[in-house]
Motif scaffolding. Structure first.
Motif, short mmCIF file in Angstrom:
data_model
loop_
_atom_site.label_atom_id
_atom_site.label_comp_id
_atom_site.label_asym_id
_atom_site.label_seq_id
_atom_site.Cartn_x
_atom_site.Cartn_y
_atom_site.Cartn_z
N ALA A 1 41.63 24.63 12.96
CA ALA A 1 40.38 24.05 13.46
C ALA A 1 39.15 24.73 12.85
CB ALA A 1 40.32 24.14 14.97
N LYS A 2 39.34 25.90 12.24
CA LYS A 2 38.22 26.62 11.65
C LYS A 2 38.14 26.27 10.16
CE LYS A 2 38.25 30.57 14.83
NZ LYS A 2 38.36 32.04 14.94
N ILE A 3 37.18 25.45 9.82
CA ILE A 3 36.99 25.02 8.44
C ILE A 3 35.67 25.57 7.93
CG2 ILE A 3 36.75 23.04 6.89
CD1 ILE A 3 38.46 21.43 8.84
N PHE A 4 35.73 26.40 6.89
CA PHE A 4 34.53 27.02 6.35
C PHE A 4 33.94 26.14 5.25
CE2 PHE A 4 36.56 31.48 7.11
CZ PHE A 4 36.40 31.30 8.48
N ALA A 5 32.63 26.11 5.18
CA ALA A 5 31.95 25.44 4.07
C ALA A 5 32.17 26.25 2.81
CB ALA A 5 30.46 25.33 4.37
N PRO A 6 32.17 25.59 1.64
CA PRO A 6 32.41 26.31 0.39
C PRO A 6 31.49 27.51 0.17
CG PRO A 6 32.58 23.96 0.00
CD PRO A 6 32.11 24.13 1.42
N TYR A 7 30.20 27.36 0.53
CA TYR A 7 29.27 28.46 0.30
C TYR A 7 29.67 29.70 1.08
CZ TYR A 7 26.94 28.31 4.86
OH TYR A 7 26.66 28.41 6.20
N LYS A 8 30.30 29.48 2.26
CA LYS A 8 30.70 30.62 3.08
C LYS A 8 31.91 31.32 2.46
CE LYS A 8 31.48 32.15 7.81
NZ LYS A 8 31.54 31.78 9.25
N TRP A 9 32.87 30.54 1.95
CA TRP A 9 34.00 31.14 1.24
C TRP A 9 33.49 32.03 0.11
CZ3 TRP A 9 39.45 30.51 1.68
CH2 TRP A 9 39.88 29.62 2.67
N ILE A 10 32.55 31.51 -0.66
CA ILE A 10 32.01 32.24 -1.80
C ILE A 10 31.31 33.52 -1.34
CG2 ILE A 10 30.27 32.16 -3.62
CD1 ILE A 10 30.94 29.12 -3.83
N LYS A 11 30.49 33.40 -0.30
CA LYS A 11 29.75 34.55 0.21
C LYS A 11 30.70 35.63 0.69
CE LYS A 11 26.25 35.81 3.68
NZ LYS A 11 25.39 35.29 4.79
N LEU A 12 31.74 35.24 1.44
CA LEU A 12 32.69 36.21 1.97
C LEU A 12 33.47 36.88 0.83
CD1 LEU A 12 34.11 34.20 5.02
CD2 LEU A 12 32.36 35.99 5.05
N MET A 13 33.93 36.09 -0.12
CA MET A 13 34.69 36.65 -1.23
C MET A 13 33.84 37.63 -2.05
SD MET A 13 36.94 33.44 -2.69
CE MET A 13 38.49 32.97 -1.91
N GLN A 14 32.61 37.24 -2.34
CA GLN A 14 31.73 38.11 -3.12
C GLN A 14 31.51 39.44 -2.41
OE1 GLN A 14 28.33 35.48 -3.58
NE2 GLN A 14 28.89 34.99 -5.71
N ALA A 15 31.27 39.38 -1.11
CA ALA A 15 31.00 40.60 -0.34
C ALA A 15 32.23 41.51 -0.32
CB ALA A 15 30.58 40.25 1.08
N GLU A 16 33.42 40.93 -0.22
CA GLU A 16 34.63 41.74 -0.14
C GLU A 16 34.99 42.35 -1.49
OE1 GLU A 16 37.70 39.60 2.03
OE2 GLU A 16 36.23 39.01 3.56
N ILE A 17 34.71 41.64 -2.56
CA ILE A 17 34.91 42.21 -3.90
C ILE A 17 33.95 43.38 -4.10
CG2 ILE A 17 34.69 41.76 -6.36
CD1 ILE A 17 35.59 38.83 -5.70
N GLU A 18 32.70 43.19 -3.70
CA GLU A 18 31.70 44.25 -3.83
C GLU A 18 32.06 45.46 -2.97
OE1 GLU A 18 27.98 42.46 -2.87
OE2 GLU A 18 27.95 41.19 -4.66
N ALA A 19 32.73 45.21 -1.83
CA ALA A 19 33.12 46.30 -0.94
C ALA A 19 34.29 47.10 -1.48
CB ALA A 19 33.47 45.74 0.44
N GLY A 20 35.03 46.54 -2.45
CA GLY A 20 36.12 47.30 -3.04
C GLY A 20 37.45 46.60 -3.14
N SER A 21 37.51 45.31 -2.83
CA SER A 21 38.77 44.59 -2.94
C SER A 21 39.14 44.40 -4.40
CB SER A 21 38.68 43.22 -2.26
OG SER A 21 38.59 43.36 -0.86
N TRP A 22 40.40 44.67 -4.72
CA TRP A 22 40.93 44.42 -6.07
C TRP A 22 41.10 42.93 -6.30
CZ3 TRP A 22 46.57 43.47 -6.96
CH2 TRP A 22 46.86 43.32 -8.33
N LYS A 23 41.66 42.24 -5.31
CA LYS A 23 41.83 40.79 -5.34
C LYS A 23 41.46 40.25 -3.96
CE LYS A 23 43.98 40.74 -9.42
NZ LYS A 23 43.31 40.27 -10.64
N VAL A 24 41.05 38.98 -3.95
CA VAL A 24 40.83 38.30 -2.68
C VAL A 24 41.84 37.15 -2.59
CG1 VAL A 24 38.42 38.89 -2.27
CG2 VAL A 24 38.96 36.95 -3.72
#
Length: 256
Positions: free
Chosen positions: A142-165
């Motif tokens: 039931a939780k469907i994210f808009a594309p911009y939110k996926w992008i924002k979350l992925m970018q922030a997690e990569i910047e935080a130190g994630s090797w892969k998302v």
């Protein structure tokens, strides 16, 4: 390979940063683990012990040792991380990682709600001691994210130190980047790829049709995850154009 065959897509050798096959182990026995490695270890880049199965898996240390001796990194599923976080046991979780000598970890929030700044703090802390793979998307259909939110979350997690998302899909491949039918949310994937480098994403793709779709879109060396142990060899043939689904996709018929 067992014999020469021309016009086969090139696959980078392990350890590789692109073209990763992430396998989901849902409870293989020690003997099954050895058999899996014997058959498909050469094509498997990393193994996830699905969700929190490591909590109840017998002979866990021995099993992890088998994977390690084969040069295959392992990590506990993100649901285990969430199970510790919701119980306010982050320090205990870190001790578990140390006890089992884990070099990789998954940080996710697919089953619980974590403020994203806090999630990124966990990624930052853990990335100082292990390689972090973070997962974006909810296990709740039931939780469907808009594309911009996926992008924002992925970018922030990569910047935080994630090797892969990881792009969430669950074991069944019917949430997150997929509709309930298993069909790819093509517009969502296209939007994500405008901002996030493809080699940084592991697309969960447990169903063959999903694997084929991503390989046709991004080529043999797309990162794919949640692959069942018995499907690793079949997936490798799809990557190489040696199964009907991609048989002529990589061939330049004019040069044959």
């Amino acid at each position: 390979m067992n014999y020469p065959l021309n016009n086969i897509p090139e696959r980078p050798v392990k350890p590789r940063n692109k073209g990763i096959t992430m396998v989901m182990d849902k409870g293989l026995s020690l003997r099954q683990t050895e058999d899996f490695i014997d058959v498909a270890g050469i094509h498997s880049d990393i193994v996830k012990l699905g969700w929190a199965t490591s909590f109840v898996t017998p002979n866990l240390k021995e099993k992890l040792a088998i994977y390690k001796s084969a040069g295959i990194p392992t990590y506990f599923g993100g649901t285990l991380f969430e199970a510790f976080i919701i119980r306010n046991q982050f320090d205990d979780y870190c001790r578990v990682l140390e006890k089992f000598d884990m070099e990789y970890v998954e940080v996710s929030d697919g089953s619980i709600t974590i403020e994203h700044d806090l999630k990124c703090e966990f990624i930052q802390k853990l990335s100082k001691q292990v390689t972090v793979i973070s997962e974006v998307g909810s296990k709740d259909a039931a939780k469907i994210f808009a594309p911009y939110k996926w992008i924002k979350l992925m970018q922030a997690e990569i910047e935080a130190g994630s090797w892969k998302v990881i792009a969430e899909a669950r074991e069944g491949g019917n949430v997150g980047i997929y509709r309930g039918s298993g069909e790819v949310r093509e517009g969502l994937v296209d939007e994500i790829l405008t901002q996030i480098p493809e080699e940084t994403i592991i697309w969960e793709a447990p169903q063959k049709e999903q694997q084929v779709w991503f390989i046709k879109l991004l080529g043999s060396n797309v990162n794919l995850g949640n692959i069942a142990p018995a499907e690793v060899i079949p997936l490798e043939t799809i990557r190489l154009g040696l199964r009907g689904d991609t048989f002529d996709h990589f061939l330049d018929l004019a040069k044959l």
